[in-house]
Write a protein that holds these residues in place. Structure first.
Motif, PDB file in Angstrom:
ATOM      1  N   GLY A   1      -3.718   6.039 -25.250  1.00  0.00           N
ATOM      2  CA  GLY A   1      -4.296   6.966 -24.290  1.00  0.00           C
ATOM      3  C   GLY A   1      -5.239   6.344 -23.288  1.00  0.00           C
ATOM      4  N   GLY A   2      -6.155   5.513 -23.755  1.00  0.00           N
ATOM      5  CA  GLY A   2      -7.196   4.966 -22.892  1.00  0.00           C
ATOM      6  C   GLY A   2      -6.642   4.200 -21.690  1.00  0.00           C
ATOM      7  N   TRP A   3      -5.650   3.387 -21.938  1.00  0.00           N
ATOM      8  CA  TRP A   3      -5.053   2.619 -20.850  1.00  0.00           C
ATOM      9  C   TRP A   3      -4.469   3.560 -19.794  1.00  0.00           C
ATOM     10  CZ3 TRP A   3      -2.614  -2.756 -21.068  1.00  0.00           C
ATOM     11  CH2 TRP A   3      -3.376  -3.618 -21.879  1.00  0.00           C
ATOM     12  N   GLY A   4      -3.817   4.620 -20.258  1.00  0.00           N
ATOM     13  CA  GLY A   4      -3.218   5.580 -19.330  1.00  0.00           C
ATOM     14  C   GLY A   4      -4.263   6.257 -18.467  1.00  0.00           C
ATOM     15  N   VAL A   5      -5.382   6.623 -19.081  1.00  0.00           N
ATOM     16  CA  VAL A   5      -6.474   7.260 -18.334  1.00  0.00           C
ATOM     17  C   VAL A   5      -6.976   6.312 -17.242  1.00  0.00           C
ATOM     18  CG1 VAL A   5      -8.859   8.094 -18.504  1.00  0.00           C
ATOM     19  CG2 VAL A   5      -7.192   8.722 -20.270  1.00  0.00           C
ATOM     20  N   LEU A   6      -7.192   5.055 -17.587  1.00  0.00           N
ATOM     21  CA  LEU A   6      -7.724   4.085 -16.619  1.00  0.00           C
ATOM     22  C   LEU A   6      -6.770   3.885 -15.439  1.00  0.00           C
ATOM     23  CD1 LEU A   6      -9.266   1.435 -19.053  1.00  0.00           C
ATOM     24  CD2 LEU A   6     -10.498   3.056 -17.607  1.00  0.00           C
TER      25      LEU A   6
ATOM     26  N   PRO B   1       0.230  10.697 -17.535  1.00  0.00           N
ATOM     27  CA  PRO B   1       0.930   9.650 -18.283  1.00  0.00           C
ATOM     28  C   PRO B   1       1.697  10.155 -19.510  1.00  0.00           C
ATOM     29  CG  PRO B   1      -1.366   9.011 -17.839  1.00  0.00           C
ATOM     30  CD  PRO B   1      -1.213  10.408 -17.393  1.00  0.00           C
TER      31      PRO B   1
END
Lengths: 483, 483
Positions: free
Chosen positions: A312-317, A353
């Protein structure tokens, strides 16, 4: 002044060179550059000039230019600064039409140096001789294996070309191009640009069929108007990625004593770059990261981005970064969602994403194809292509060690990357991949990144991938307005 | 609500844990996390709970919590989402005061999940139990070798602590912390933060004597007011480097379905971070790069920077970058110039950046000491520490190969770095080093970078070094106003 294509062709691909300042002292540049040139297996004839030596590095030495059996296409000049003027005279007398002056100690040292440089330039121009430098660290023309540089660097053939006023930057860039698995067509460290300017090289590279992307470092423009005129023509055909140094008073001051460049005001530069279609970068990292994307990806036809992520975190960034820069995170149609439902668990978030909720291997091709085939999506960023730990573990009868997990992750990555490349080629939309598996050794990934770099350039962080994607979109927007 | 230090201490350093969801199926997280924990040689007692197993990974299994011979400090919970409520009930009945809920499938999935999460929280609060998660990927407390995470990651002991709402980011960060040679004190993936919030962990880490620098990734604040109150206290004592995700509508949307975070407006965040003294970063790279500087460098006492460079272009880029961000490129006094003249050739530029004109090895300690001892300079960035190619070549009887040049460059780098560290320590001013020798293999440098990382963190590009230096200055300015 405009220089004909042929003249510049002979600079990157001379049939023969005179080497002024050749020496048998291995702690002098006159030896090191010659040695580098020989180690590169240069296709043409080399005539070292030295009145006191008979042979250097196994090659016959001539006492002066007049003795040469032919008129070489170019003179490589590494003599002390005070001797350069006489050497240029001799070159003109011999009828040599191009010179690479590696010697430093001219305009970058102030008024006295500027005078010497002007005298050299006048003499060369009168004699019909074009000059690269002074204060250059060399030239490479890979098609003729002309590796004529101070550091021993041998990039493989490729579609990047480099024009850098700083030899330091030229060396850093080409060292990193080698490390990342990319390749070069032409390289020129233009130094003080007494005669030939960055724009002359851009104009030449516009016609060089091996050059697909131009990387450039400039500190100042000797002839700003002409530069932007030419850059604008070139940028319609090939992306120019440019790092501009010296755009603050302190930086400009440093640049003045570095390559004698007079830097322009930053805001003017920004506007002019935009108008000319030059892709401005602010770091060496961006220069390298973007060049990898331009060399290996088709341009997007629109600004709607699909994101596939293993976490999730990578997608948010990536969503943050791309949205801030004007991209649209594509809305997934009902049809697309229904297709995706078949390959994702019931609790998936049904939005872009597309979070693979820790499970990707064996499905990424399906997911990717659904998104690529959608008319609502112009390109994709994939974040994580190894498969999750659960999937990797399920290939074994018992839990593998971290190192073993890392190994099989590399294997899966390589397989999935093949599928990604096939689909990317079929749909002809950009697909940028970032991957950074936290467990095990990174070397396996680095090897694949290198091996595939000219085919699909991969990144290790979400920001690198997003920034490279944004650069593709900006250039596409300049070329054919996709907003 | 405020949680006592002791309660949080037991989360990072439990004396004993119950492990709910332990299994013999190696493709389930209940097995993998337990295995990771065992491989990390956890100091405390582990009680796996499973009604159907006798032994897992060689440890005795208990059929339920009631059977345990003691009340564990913490419960690690990896059961299906629908079973979590009952597990919390059992924990409360047993008197367990802390729970780590790795299980996902709560507020991040929408209203129904939020209800389940609320029910769990209510029950835990009534029972006097604090919770980490749900949707956490685990906790590490290195002092008790408590490596309780989904990916098998074993960072060495160190002075960085991590608080991340994203497990994905926590894994990426700690994987890269390992690769870069840094070490960790505490790591927590705070997930949905039903109970314990980022600020609770910050408050705890303020008192953790092993924590010198805090790295944090947040997508949203559950209690913004309290967060900033606490962050402000912590930032007076320890730098907080924070990456904020979800600050665009698209990113926020992604964050909502990721950790159920409700993101704030970007401009408000920016102002609030500044006021609280939080060092905001925008990329994973910055988070890692800056943490290396904060862990290994003293803070500057002023904003006047000295630059030593092996090549002009790098110096220009650093001068540009730092000037744009408010630093002063230090003016060199007559006295300093005279001292430098002794060690530099007559044609050196006599200004800052101090361009070593291609020659550094054997002099860098002299140059560095002259600059460090000057009252006009608060800190230094060194660009290139290998010595130039001429100097390297002069160590040999004949010109060495590129690979051999690379090898001796690494050797020189290591020696010079020792001198740099000694002088840095003596003068107690920050000295940041970037190095990227273009010739030969990079592995030798990477090994030294890793080995020395906690002592002096090195960079490969001028921008990384400059940005890290600027971050040090900004924090120093926040602490004691050095403008």
């Amino acid at each position: 002044m405009t220089h004909s294509k042929d003249r510049l062709k002979r600079i990157f691909s001379p049939r023969s060179i005179a080497f002024l300042g050749a020496t048998n002292n291995h702690t002098k540049w006159g030896y090191i550059v010659l040695s580098n040139l020989l180690n590169g297996d240069f296709h043409g004839n080399i005539y070292p000039i030295n009145p006191h030596e008979k042979e250097i590095l196994g090659i016959k030495v001539y006492s002066n230019l007049a003795k040469l059996p032919e008129t070489p296409d170019m003179a490589v000049i590494i003599v002390p600064p005070s001797a350069v003027l006489q050497v240029i005279k001799d070159c003109v007398d011999k009828g040599i039409k191009a010179g690479l002056i590696i010697t430093a100690g001219f305009a970058e040292l102030g008024d006295r140096g500027q005078e010497m440089q002007d005298a050299i330039l006048n003499l060369a121009r009168k004699g019909g001789m074009v000059l690269v430098g002074p204060n250059s660290n060399g030239i490479m023309g890979i098609s003729s294996q002309f590796y004529c540089t101070m550091p021993p660097l041998y990039p493989q053939p490729g579609n990047l070309s480099l024009v850098s006023q700083s030899g330091n930057l030229a060396a850093t860039l080409s060292g990193n191009i080698i490390k990342r698995g990319l390749g070069i067509s032409c390289y020129v460290s233009s130094g003080n640009e007494a005669d030939l300017h960055t724009e002359d090289f851009l104009e030449y590279l516009m016609h060089d069929e091996n050059t697909k992307v131009i990387l450039s470092y400039v500190e100042g423009f000797k002839d700003g108007k002409r530069f932007f005129q030419i850059a604008k023509q070139v940028a319609r055909l090939k992306p120019i990625l440019m790092l501009k140094g010296g755009d603050t008073p302190a930086g400009a001051n440093a640049a003045k004593s570095h390559t004698a460049a007079v830097a322009g005001a930053d805001s003017i530069i920004e506007a002019a770059f935009k108008q000319a279609g030059i892709i401005r970068v602010h770091t060496i990292e961006e220069l390298l990261d973007y060049s990898g994307a331009f060399i290996s990806q088709p341009l997007p036809k629109g600004n709607r981005l699909g994101i596939i992520t293993l976490g999730g975190g990578w997608g948010v960034l990536v969503a943050d970064f791309c949205t801030r820069r004007g991209l649209k995170i594509a809305h997934l149609s009902k049809d697309t969602l229904n297709k995706l439902d078949k390959y994702l668990p019931s609790w998936w978030t049904r939005s872009n994403p597309v979070d693979m909720v820790g499970g990707m291997r064996g499905k990424v091709d399906k997911i990717l194809e659904i998104l690529l085939s959608s008319d609502d999506i112009d390109g994709i960023i994939i974040l994580g292509l190894t498969g999750g730990i659960l999937e990797l573990a399920s290939k074994y009868d018992s839990l593998p060690s971290g190192d073993e997990l890392g190994r099989v992750a590399v294997e899966n990555f390589a397989e999935s990357l093949k599928e990604v490349i096939e689909l990317r080629n079929y749909y002809n939309k950009p697909v940028i991949v970032a991957n950074n598996f936290p467990v095990g050794n990174v070397e396996g990934f680095e090897k694949i990144f290198q091996r595939e770099a000219q085919n699909i350039f991969c990144y290790t962080t979400p920001h690198q991938a997003a920034a490279a994607y944004v650069a593709l979109t900006r250039y596409a927007n300049y070329l054919y307005g996709i907003d």
